[in-house]
Design a protein around this motif. Sequence first.
Motif, PDB file in Angstrom:
ATOM      1  N   ASN A   1       0.987  -1.222   0.122  1.00  0.00           N
ATOM      2  CA  ASN A   1      -0.068  -0.239  -0.045  1.00  0.00           C
ATOM      3  C   ASN A   1       0.500   1.022  -0.234  1.00  0.00           C
ATOM      4  O   ASN A   1       0.013   2.078   0.188  1.00  0.00           O
ATOM      5  N   ASP A   2       2.052   1.185  -1.145  1.00  0.00           N
ATOM      6  CA  ASP A   2       3.018   3.009  -1.004  1.00  0.00           C
ATOM      7  C   ASP A   2       3.350   3.076   1.091  1.00  0.00           C
ATOM      8  O   ASP A   2       2.919   4.212   0.736  1.00  0.00           O
ATOM      9  N   ASN A   3       3.625   1.969   1.222  1.00  0.00           N
ATOM     10  CA  ASN A   3       3.798   2.231   2.870  1.00  0.00           C
ATOM     11  C   ASN A   3       5.469   2.193   2.781  1.00  0.00           C
ATOM     12  O   ASN A   3       5.998   1.436   3.478  1.00  0.00           O
ATOM     13  N   LEU A   4       5.569   3.385   2.291  1.00  0.00           N
ATOM     14  CA  LEU A   4       7.268   3.239   2.963  1.00  0.00           C
ATOM     15  C   LEU A   4       7.758   2.845   4.156  1.00  0.00           C
ATOM     16  O   LEU A   4       9.222   2.653   4.367  1.00  0.00           O
ATOM     17  N   GLU A   5       7.567   3.463   4.633  1.00  0.00           N
ATOM     18  CA  GLU A   5       8.118   4.120   6.505  1.00  0.00           C
ATOM     19  C   GLU A   5       7.909   2.787   7.357  1.00  0.00           C
ATOM     20  O   GLU A   5       9.336   2.280   7.513  1.00  0.00           O
ATOM     21  N   GLN A   6       6.263   1.814   6.712  1.00  0.00           N
ATOM     22  CA  GLN A   6       6.895   0.505   7.143  1.00  0.00           C
ATOM     23  C   GLN A   6       7.787  -0.497   6.787  1.00  0.00           C
ATOM     24  O   GLN A   6       8.403  -1.824   7.120  1.00  0.00           O
ATOM     25  N   ALA A   7       8.036  -0.286   5.213  1.00  0.00           N
ATOM     26  CA  ALA A   7       9.102  -1.003   4.310  1.00  0.00           C
ATOM     27  C   ALA A   7      10.226  -0.850   5.264  1.00  0.00           C
ATOM     28  O   ALA A   7      11.039  -2.315   5.578  1.00  0.00           O
ATOM     29  N   LEU A   8      10.255   0.211   5.447  1.00  0.00           N
ATOM     30  CA  LEU A   8      12.133   0.627   6.139  1.00  0.00           C
ATOM     31  C   LEU A   8      12.223   0.034   7.425  1.00  0.00           C
ATOM     32  O   LEU A   8      13.367  -0.837   7.991  1.00  0.00           O
ATOM     33  N   ARG A   9      11.177  -0.595   8.132  1.00  0.00           N
ATOM     34  CA  ARG A   9      11.190  -0.953   9.209  1.00  0.00           C
ATOM     35  C   ARG A   9      11.371  -2.202   9.561  1.00  0.00           C
ATOM     36  O   ARG A   9      11.725  -2.788  10.497  1.00  0.00           O
ATOM     37  N   VAL A  10      10.615  -2.356   8.518  1.00  0.00           N
ATOM     38  CA  VAL A  10      10.990  -4.093   8.481  1.00  0.00           C
ATOM     39  C   VAL A  10      12.282  -4.323   7.985  1.00  0.00           C
ATOM     40  O   VAL A  10      13.485  -5.367   8.479  1.00  0.00           O
ATOM     41  N   LEU A  11      12.803  -3.530   7.145  1.00  0.00           N
ATOM     42  CA  LEU A  11      14.173  -4.309   6.484  1.00  0.00           C
ATOM     43  C   LEU A  11      15.436  -3.775   7.903  1.00  0.00           C
ATOM     44  O   LEU A  11      16.194  -4.607   8.009  1.00  0.00           O
ATOM     45  N   LYS A  12      15.088  -2.843   8.502  1.00  0.00           N
ATOM     46  CA  LYS A  12      16.256  -2.246   9.635  1.00  0.00           C
ATOM     47  C   LYS A  12      16.330  -3.210  10.729  1.00  0.00           C
ATOM     48  O   LYS A  12      17.155  -3.754  11.335  1.00  0.00           O
ATOM     49  N   LYS A  13      14.597  -4.221  10.665  1.00  0.00           N
ATOM     50  CA  LYS A  13      15.415  -5.235  11.359  1.00  0.00           C
ATOM     51  C   LYS A  13      15.494  -6.712  11.870  1.00  0.00           C
ATOM     52  O   LYS A  13      15.579  -7.018  12.135  1.00  0.00           O
ATOM     53  N   LYS A  14      14.944  -6.480  10.319  1.00  0.00           N
ATOM     54  CA  LYS A  14      15.791  -7.817   9.778  1.00  0.00           C
ATOM     55  C   LYS A  14      17.097  -8.197   9.412  1.00  0.00           C
ATOM     56  O   LYS A  14      18.546  -8.477  10.157  1.00  0.00           O
ATOM     57  N   LEU A  15      17.877  -6.741   9.154  1.00  0.00           N
ATOM     58  CA  LEU A  15      19.239  -5.761   9.163  1.00  0.00           C
ATOM     59  C   LEU A  15      19.868  -6.275  10.404  1.00  0.00           C
ATOM     60  O   LEU A  15      20.709  -6.994  10.767  1.00  0.00           O
ATOM     61  N   GLN A  16      19.227  -6.015  11.716  1.00  0.00           N
ATOM     62  CA  GLN A  16      19.441  -5.785  12.837  1.00  0.00           C
ATOM     63  C   GLN A  16      19.862  -8.102  13.757  1.00  0.00           C
ATOM     64  O   GLN A  16      20.561  -8.089  14.580  1.00  0.00           O
ATOM     65  N   LYS A  17      19.063  -8.234  12.688  1.00  0.00           N
ATOM     66  CA  LYS A  17      18.748  -9.555  13.291  1.00  0.00           C
ATOM     67  C   LYS A  17      20.076 -10.398  12.859  1.00  0.00           C
ATOM     68  O   LYS A  17      20.421 -10.950  13.751  1.00  0.00           O
ATOM     69  N   GLU A  18      20.249  -9.884  11.923  1.00  0.00           N
ATOM     70  CA  GLU A  18      21.170 -10.773  10.817  1.00  0.00           C
ATOM     71  C   GLU A  18      22.453 -10.434  11.517  1.00  0.00           C
ATOM     72  O   GLU A  18      23.892 -10.705  11.710  1.00  0.00           O
ATOM     73  N   GLY A  19      23.155  -8.789  12.517  1.00  0.00           N
ATOM     74  CA  GLY A  19      24.010  -8.446  13.173  1.00  0.00           C
ATOM     75  C   GLY A  19      24.795  -7.407  11.945  1.00  0.00           C
ATOM     76  O   GLY A  19      25.881  -7.438  12.133  1.00  0.00           O
ATOM     77  N   THR A  20      23.829  -6.731  10.807  1.00  0.00           N
ATOM     78  CA  THR A  20      24.925  -6.219   9.611  1.00  0.00           C
ATOM     79  C   THR A  20      25.096  -4.752  10.080  1.00  0.00           C
ATOM     80  O   THR A  20      26.069  -4.927  10.486  1.00  0.00           O
ATOM     81  N   PHE A  21      24.468  -4.259  11.290  1.00  0.00           N
ATOM     82  CA  PHE A  21      24.899  -2.967  12.519  1.00  0.00           C
ATOM     83  C   PHE A  21      25.913  -3.539  12.707  1.00  0.00           C
ATOM     84  O   PHE A  21      26.982  -2.602  12.995  1.00  0.00           O
ATOM     85  N   ARG A  22      26.060  -4.566  13.578  1.00  0.00           N
ATOM     86  CA  ARG A  22      27.282  -4.818  14.317  1.00  0.00           C
ATOM     87  C   ARG A  22      28.914  -4.779  13.629  1.00  0.00           C
ATOM     88  O   ARG A  22      29.470  -4.399  14.335  1.00  0.00           O
ATOM     89  N   ILE A  23      28.249  -5.344  12.518  1.00  0.00           N
ATOM     90  CA  ILE A  23      30.023  -6.129  12.337  1.00  0.00           C
ATOM     91  C   ILE A  23      30.103  -4.789  11.093  1.00  0.00           C
ATOM     92  O   ILE A  23      31.280  -4.520  11.480  1.00  0.00           O
ATOM     93  N   LEU A  24      29.023  -3.466  10.859  1.00  0.00           N
ATOM     94  CA  LEU A  24      29.844  -2.100  10.576  1.00  0.00           C
ATOM     95  C   LEU A  24      30.217  -1.174  11.430  1.00  0.00           C
ATOM     96  O   LEU A  24      31.021  -0.505  11.198  1.00  0.00           O
ATOM     97  N   LYS A  25      29.631  -1.481  12.958  1.00  0.00           N
ATOM     98  CA  LYS A  25      30.055  -1.079  13.905  1.00  0.00           C
ATOM     99  C   LYS A  25      30.966  -1.045  14.228  1.00  0.00           C
ATOM    100  O   LYS A  25      32.503  -0.384  14.067  1.00  0.00           O
TER     101      LYS A  25
END
Length: 64
Positions: free
Chosen positions: A7-31
Motif C-alpha cells: 500500500n505504498d507504505n515505505l516507512e513500514q517497509a524500512l522498519r521491516v528492513l532495519k529489523k531484519k538487518l539488525q537480526k542478522e547482525g549487519t549493523f554490529r559488523i559495520l560498527k
Amino acid sequence: MKIEVKNDNLEQALRVLKKKLQKEGTFRILKLKSHFEKPSEKKKREKEENVKRFKKLRKLKARF
C-alpha cells in the motif's frame, strides 16, 4: 533479501528492513569495522562477549 512494500507504505517497509538487518547482525559488523581495533582490544572484547554468552546460557538452563 526481499522486502515488499504494501500500500505504498515505505516507512513500514524500512522498519521491516532495519529489523531484519539488525537480526542478522549487519549493523554490529559495520560498527566494528568502521575503525581499527587493536588486537589486544579485540581479544578483550571477544572474551567479554563469550563470558556474557556463557552467563546467558547458564541462566536459561537454570530456568528449565
